[in-house]
Design a protein around this motif. Structure first.
Motif, PDB file in Angstrom:
ATOM      1  N   UNK A  43      46.557  33.224  32.404  1.00  0.00           N
ATOM      2  CA  UNK A  43      45.250  32.881  33.576  1.00  0.00           C
ATOM      3  C   UNK A  43      45.611  31.256  34.639  1.00  0.00           C
ATOM      4  N   UNK A  44      46.223  30.761  33.761  1.00  0.00           N
ATOM      5  CA  UNK A  44      46.470  29.775  34.399  1.00  0.00           C
ATOM      6  C   UNK A  44      46.873  29.951  35.603  1.00  0.00           C
ATOM      7  N   UNK A  45      48.659  30.333  35.223  1.00  0.00           N
ATOM      8  CA  UNK A  45      48.876  30.516  35.876  1.00  0.00           C
ATOM      9  C   UNK A  45      49.170  30.980  36.860  1.00  0.00           C
ATOM     10  N   UNK A  46      48.395  32.816  37.408  1.00  0.00           N
ATOM     11  CA  UNK A  46      47.858  33.498  37.818  1.00  0.00           C
ATOM     12  C   UNK A  46      47.165  33.126  39.566  1.00  0.00           C
ATOM     13  N   UNK A  47      46.341  31.575  38.706  1.00  0.00           N
ATOM     14  CA  UNK A  47      45.131  31.320  39.524  1.00  0.00           C
ATOM     15  C   UNK A  47      45.872  30.053  40.476  1.00  0.00           C
ATOM     16  N   UNK A  48      46.790  29.562  39.997  1.00  0.00           N
ATOM     17  CA  UNK A  48      47.729  28.356  40.439  1.00  0.00           C
ATOM     18  C   UNK A  48      48.607  29.720  41.371  1.00  0.00           C
ATOM     19  N   UNK A 102      49.171  47.150  37.251  1.00  0.00           N
ATOM     20  CA  UNK A 102      48.708  46.121  36.734  1.00  0.00           C
ATOM     21  C   UNK A 102      47.407  45.469  36.973  1.00  0.00           C
ATOM     22  N   UNK A 103      47.057  45.576  38.017  1.00  0.00           N
ATOM     23  CA  UNK A 103      45.847  44.807  37.970  1.00  0.00           C
ATOM     24  C   UNK A 103      44.539  46.012  37.767  1.00  0.00           C
ATOM     25  N   UNK A 106      52.695  41.295  41.219  1.00  0.00           N
ATOM     26  CA  UNK A 106      52.105  39.772  41.159  1.00  0.00           C
ATOM     27  C   UNK A 106      51.210  39.442  40.060  1.00  0.00           C
ATOM     28  N   UNK A 107      50.357  40.610  40.199  1.00  0.00           N
ATOM     29  CA  UNK A 107      49.245  40.529  38.950  1.00  0.00           C
ATOM     30  C   UNK A 107      49.873  41.017  38.089  1.00  0.00           C
ATOM     31  N   UNK A 108      51.332  41.128  37.411  1.00  0.00           N
ATOM     32  CA  UNK A 108      51.612  41.325  36.027  1.00  0.00           C
ATOM     33  C   UNK A 108      50.937  40.678  34.713  1.00  0.00           C
ATOM     34  N   UNK A 109      50.818  39.366  35.540  1.00  0.00           N
ATOM     35  CA  UNK A 109      49.815  38.576  34.040  1.00  0.00           C
ATOM     36  C   UNK A 109      49.051  38.535  34.005  1.00  0.00           C
ATOM     37  N   UNK A 130      39.120  36.435  34.913  1.00  0.00           N
ATOM     38  CA  UNK A 130      39.319  35.620  35.734  1.00  0.00           C
ATOM     39  C   UNK A 130      40.285  35.689  36.538  1.00  0.00           C
ATOM     40  N   UNK A 131      41.300  35.469  35.762  1.00  0.00           N
ATOM     41  CA  UNK A 131      42.502  35.823  35.780  1.00  0.00           C
ATOM     42  C   UNK A 131      42.862  37.395  36.493  1.00  0.00           C
ATOM     43  N   UNK A 132      41.721  38.082  36.728  1.00  0.00           N
ATOM     44  CA  UNK A 132      42.345  39.820  37.417  1.00  0.00           C
ATOM     45  C   UNK A 132      41.233  38.975  39.278  1.00  0.00           C
ATOM     46  N   UNK A 133      40.345  38.059  39.326  1.00  0.00           N
ATOM     47  CA  UNK A 133      40.006  37.610  40.826  1.00  0.00           C
ATOM     48  C   UNK A 133      41.155  37.254  41.418  1.00  0.00           C
ATOM     49  N   UNK A 134      41.721  36.650  40.314  1.00  0.00           N
ATOM     50  CA  UNK A 134      43.147  35.886  41.400  1.00  0.00           C
ATOM     51  C   UNK A 134      44.016  36.844  41.578  1.00  0.00           C
ATOM     52  N   UNK A 135      44.451  37.734  41.103  1.00  0.00           N
ATOM     53  CA  UNK A 135      45.332  38.844  41.276  1.00  0.00           C
ATOM     54  C   UNK A 135      44.391  39.742  42.487  1.00  0.00           C
ATOM     55  N   UNK A 136      43.203  39.481  42.602  1.00  0.00           N
ATOM     56  CA  UNK A 136      42.701  40.225  43.473  1.00  0.00           C
ATOM     57  C   UNK A 136      43.004  39.782  44.438  1.00  0.00           C
ATOM     58  N   UNK A 137      43.453  38.365  44.748  1.00  0.00           N
ATOM     59  CA  UNK A 137      43.263  37.563  45.486  1.00  0.00           C
ATOM     60  C   UNK A 137      45.032  37.475  46.359  1.00  0.00           C
TER      61      UNK A 137
END
Length: 201
Positions: A153-158, A88-89, A119-122, A71-78
């Motif tokens: 995951x929470x942080x990168x999605x926000x 990282x991603x 940006x995708x380090x999380x 889920x975090x990775x999907x946000x990272x790709x965005x």
């Protein structure tokens, strides 16, 4: 209860309050549901009052670690775009598909050498700690920081809220991705903006 939150087979059958406490996370919303309320019940109440941030927080502590990383990775790709480059991603994505110690060691190297300013380090951080300990080998005996996967995951999605097209649409995309993953899907749902009819209903 809204059928939006049905059949979340990947989410543990435990009270949402227990999952939140286990990740050292708290909600801003004061719930009417009892402390024993299951995750779908709490999600439905949060949706009803428009508490999107808390809804995402509950999902972040409820998804299993590997699914939460994806889920975090999907946000990272965005965040970096379809053609963006990030070790990282890509290493975090590789770990989701093959969660081995070898890839985890690669994650450790990437975090030590490539994560500054990424940006995708999380995503990489979440993947590294997802097994629940501090690393392969002797470090397996030491527990990971409490709630680190959920927090990443929470942080990168926000962070993706700034991508638009508007907060409501983006919130729904983030939530629908998590719900699809919780049902056993890959989370790759479409970004759909509300129609004018929906907006005036």
């Amino acid at each position: 209860m809204s059928d939006r939150f049905e059949n979340l087979k990947k989410i543990p059958d435990q009270p949402a309050a227990r999952l939140l406490a286990g990740a050292n996370a708290k909600l801003r919303t004061v719930l009417k549901a009892p402390a024993s309320a299951a995750v779908p019940v709490v999600l439905a109440e949060l949706e009803e009052v428009g508490a999107h941030v808390d809804l995402i927080r509950v999902l972040s502590v409820s998804l299993p670690p590997r699914e939460c990383v994806w889920w975090a990775c999907l946000a990272g790709r965005d965040l970096i775009g379809p053609d963006g480059q990030s070790l990282c991603l890509t290493t975090a994505e590789a770990w989701v598909f093959e969660p081995t110690d070898d890839i985890r060691l690669r994650l450790q190297t990437v975090l030590e050498t490539e994560s500054s300013g990424d940006k995708t380090a999380p995503c990489a951080t979440a993947a590294f700690y997802a097994p629940g300990n501090l690393g392969p080998g002797d470090m397996k005996e030491h527990p990971a920081p409490i709630g680190v996967v959920a927090a990443c995951a929470f942080g990168i999605n926000l962070k993706t809220l700034k991508l638009g097209p508007d907060p409501e649409t983006r919130f729904n995309l983030i939530i629908d991705r998590a719900l699809d993953i919780a049902r056993g899907g890959n989370g790759k749902v479409e970004l759909t903006e509300p129609t004018s009819q929906e907006g005036t209903a």
